[in-house]
Scaffold this active site. Structure first.
Site, short mmCIF file in Angstrom:
data_model
loop_
_atom_site.label_atom_id
_atom_site.label_comp_id
_atom_site.label_asym_id
_atom_site.label_seq_id
_atom_site.Cartn_x
_atom_site.Cartn_y
_atom_site.Cartn_z
N GLY A 230 0.58 -5.02 0.77
CA GLY A 230 -0.61 -5.04 -0.10
C GLY A 230 -0.34 -5.67 -1.46
CD GLU B 175 1.50 -5.84 5.56
OE1 GLU B 175 2.30 -6.75 5.83
OE2 GLU B 175 0.75 -5.87 4.57
CD GLU C 39 -2.54 -7.53 2.59
OE1 GLU C 39 -2.12 -6.37 2.34
OE2 GLU C 39 -3.25 -7.79 3.57
CB ALA D 69 -0.88 -0.02 1.23
N1 CO8 Z 1 4.60 3.20 -0.64
C1 CO8 Z 1 5.00 4.36 -1.18
N2 CO8 Z 1 6.17 4.49 -1.84
C2 CO8 Z 1 6.95 3.41 -1.95
C3 CO8 Z 1 6.59 2.16 -1.43
C4 CO8 Z 1 5.34 2.08 -0.73
N3 CO8 Z 1 4.90 0.92 -0.24
N4 CO8 Z 1 7.58 1.28 -1.69
C5 CO8 Z 1 8.52 1.94 -2.38
N5 CO8 Z 1 8.14 3.23 -2.55
C6 CO8 Z 1 8.89 4.30 -3.22
C7 CO8 Z 1 10.07 4.77 -2.41
O1 CO8 Z 1 9.67 5.71 -1.42
C8 CO8 Z 1 10.94 5.39 -3.48
O2 CO8 Z 1 10.43 6.65 -3.80
P1 CO8 Z 1 11.46 7.89 -4.04
O3 CO8 Z 1 12.30 7.50 -5.21
O4 CO8 Z 1 10.55 9.04 -4.30
O5 CO8 Z 1 12.26 8.03 -2.80
C9 CO8 Z 1 10.70 4.48 -4.68
O6 CO8 Z 1 9.47 3.82 -4.41
C10 CO8 Z 1 11.78 3.45 -4.86
O7 CO8 Z 1 11.91 2.73 -3.65
P2 CO8 Z 1 13.31 2.50 -2.92
O8 CO8 Z 1 14.26 3.60 -3.24
O9 CO8 Z 1 13.05 2.24 -1.47
O10 CO8 Z 1 13.80 1.18 -3.66
P3 CO8 Z 1 14.78 0.06 -3.10
O11 CO8 Z 1 15.07 -0.84 -4.24
O12 CO8 Z 1 15.92 0.67 -2.40
O13 CO8 Z 1 13.93 -0.74 -1.99
C11 CO8 Z 1 11.96 -1.90 -1.19
C12 CO8 Z 1 12.83 -1.51 -2.39
C13 CO8 Z 1 12.75 -2.87 -0.28
C14 CO8 Z 1 10.73 -2.59 -1.72
C15 CO8 Z 1 11.59 -0.62 -0.39
O14 CO8 Z 1 11.07 0.35 -1.28
C16 CO8 Z 1 10.54 -0.86 0.66
O15 CO8 Z 1 10.85 -1.39 1.72
N6 CO8 Z 1 9.27 -0.47 0.39
C17 CO8 Z 1 8.17 -0.57 1.33
C18 CO8 Z 1 7.70 -2.01 1.46
C19 CO8 Z 1 6.62 -2.14 2.50
O16 CO8 Z 1 6.81 -1.92 3.68
N7 CO8 Z 1 5.40 -2.52 2.05
C20 CO8 Z 1 4.26 -2.69 2.91
C21 CO8 Z 1 3.47 -1.44 2.97
S1 CO8 Z 1 2.17 -1.51 4.17
C22 CO8 Z 1 0.92 -2.36 3.39
O17 CO8 Z 1 1.03 -2.78 2.27
C23 CO8 Z 1 -0.33 -2.52 4.21
C24 CO8 Z 1 -1.53 -2.99 3.36
C25 CO8 Z 1 -2.84 -2.69 4.07
C26 CO8 Z 1 -3.21 -1.25 3.98
C27 CO8 Z 1 -4.55 -0.95 4.56
C28 CO8 Z 1 -5.13 0.38 4.10
C29 CO8 Z 1 -4.75 1.57 4.87
#
Ligand code: CO8
Length: 258
Positions: free
Chosen positions: A110, A133, A113, A65
Site C-alpha cells: 500500500g 502482497e 500504491e 497496509a
Molecule cells: N503492517 C503492520 N506493521 C508493520 C508493517 C505492516 N505493513 N510493516 C512493518 N510493521 C511493523 C513491524 O511489525 C514491526 O513492529 P514491532 O516492532 O511491533 O514488531 C515494526 O513495524 C518494524 O518492522 P520490522 O521489525 O519488520 O523492521 P525491519 O527493518 O526488520 O523490516 C520490512 C522492514 C522489510 C519493511 C518489514 O517490516 C516488512 O516486511 N514489512 C511488511 C511489508 C509488506 O508486506 N507490505 C505489504 C502489506 S500488504 C498491503 O499493503 C496490501 C494493500 C492493500 C490492502 C487492501 C485493504 C485490506
C-alpha cells in the site's frame, strides 16, 4: 480533525504531508485513511496551493497496509477496506495541483500504491520499493494492479507483482517507477526544488496539464487530443496567459496575477 498520524504544513504555497507512525514503519491503518481523506477534502478547493509533497518519518515512506488490522478481516471487510483506500487514493490523484512523493525509505505494498497515486516520485538512495502482497497470499488492493502497468508497462509491472521483488531506488529509476534519485539528505530539498519550479509556472496551466494528461490516459488519442485543444483554447481567456506571453515578448520573467 485531530491528526495523530499525519503532520501537515503549508508554507509559501507548498504543502508537505509527513506520515508519522514510525514505530510501525508508517503502515497504513484505518486512522491513516480517515486522516488522509479529511486532509484531501480540505485541500481540494484551495486555490493557494501550488504543489503538495508526501513523505514519511523514519526509515519508511510506508511499509504497506497495516497487516495487524488486515489479518482477521472477512472477505466482505477486505473488499470494503480496499474500496475505502482506493477512494482516498483516487481523491489524492484528483487533487488539482501536482503531488510529489518524496520516498525516504520502504515503499511497499500500500505504501508503493500511495506513491503510485502521486504525480511524480523522487526517491532517496535508501528507498526500497515493491509489491510484496503475494508473500501474504494477497494481491494489491489499493490500485497497483492498475496503476503500476500504466506507469512502467505490463512486463515490468507483472515482474514486480508476481515475484514480490523489493527493488532499490536505482532499479526503480531504471524502470520508470521513480523519476529521480537523490541522497537521503537531498531528498526533501530536491522535492521542494521541484515544487518551487512548478510554483514558478502559470498556475492554471499547471492544473490544466494535470487534468488533460491524466484524463487522456483513459481516452483514445483522438479524444485526448481534442480535450487538449479545448483546454488549450480556454487558457487564452486567462490573465496568466496574457502575462506569460507578454513577459516573453518583453524579455522578462512573468509576474503572475494573484
Ligand atoms: N503492517 C503492520 N506493521 C508493520 C508493517 C505492516 N505493513 N510493516 C512493518 N510493521 C511493523 C513491524 O511489525 C514491526 O513492529 P514491532 O516492532 O511491533 O514488531 C515494526 O513495524 C518494524 O518492522 P520490522 O521489525 O519488520 O523492521 P525491519 O527493518 O526488520 O523490516 C520490512 C522492514 C522489510 C519493511 C518489514 O517490516 C516488512 O516486511 N514489512 C511488511 C511489508 C509488506 O508486506 N507490505 C505489504 C502489506 S500488504 C498491503 O499493503 C496490501 C494493500 C492493500 C490492502 C487492501 C485493504 C485490506
Amino acid at each position: 480533525m485531530n491528526y495523530q498520524i499525519l503532520d501537515f504544513k503549508l508554507e509559501d504555497h507548498i504543502g508537505i504531508i509527513t506520515i508519522s507512525r514510525p514505530t510501525a514503519l508508517n503502515a497504513l491503518n484505518k486512522r491513516f485513511f480517515s486522516e488522509m481523506d479529511w486532509l484531501i477534502s480540505s485541500l481540494k478547493t484551495r486555490e493557494d496551493v501550488s504543489a503538495l509533497i508526501i513523505t514519511g518519518e523514519g526509515k519508511a515512506f510506508a511499509a504497506g497496509a497495516d497487516i495487524t488490522e488486515m489479518a482477521d478481516m472477512s472477505p466482505k471487510e477486505g473488499t470494503w477496506f480496499a474500496l475505502t483506500g482506493q477512494k482516498v487514493f483516487e481523491s489524492l490523484e484528483a487533487l488539482p495541483f501536482p503531488v510529489i512523493a518524496a520516498i525516504n525509505g520502504f515503499a511497499l505494498g500500500g505504501g508503493c500504491e500511495l506513491a503510485l497515486a502521486c504525480d511524480i516520485r523522487i526517491a532517496s538512495d535508501k528507498a526500497k520499493l515493491g509489491q510484496p502482497e503475494v508473500n501474504l497470499g494477497l494481491l494489491p488492493g489499493y490500485g497497483a494492479t492498475q496503476r503500476l502497468s500504466r506507469l512502467i508497462g505490463l512486463g515490468n509491472a507483472l515482474n514486480l507483482l508476481f515475484t514480490a521483488e523489493i527493488i532499490d531506488a536505482n532499479e526503480a529509476l531504471r524502470i520508470g517507477l521513480v523519476q529521480k534519485v537523490t541522497t537521503a539528505e537531498d531528498l526533501m530539498p530536491e522535492a521542494l526544488k521541484m515544487a518551487n519550479t512548478i510554483k514558478s509556472k502559470g498556475r492554471k496551466a499547471i492544473r490544466m496539464v494535470k487534468i488533460v494528461t491524466r484524463k487522456g490516459l483513459d481516452m483514445n488519442l483522438e479524444d485526448g487530443c481534442n480535450l487538449e485543444a479545448q483546454k488549450f483554447g480556454s487558457l487564452f481567456a486567462t490573465p496568466e496567459m496574457k502575462e506569460g506571453t507578454k513577459a516573453f515578448l518583453e524579455k522578462r520573467k512573468p509576474e503572475w496575477p494573484k
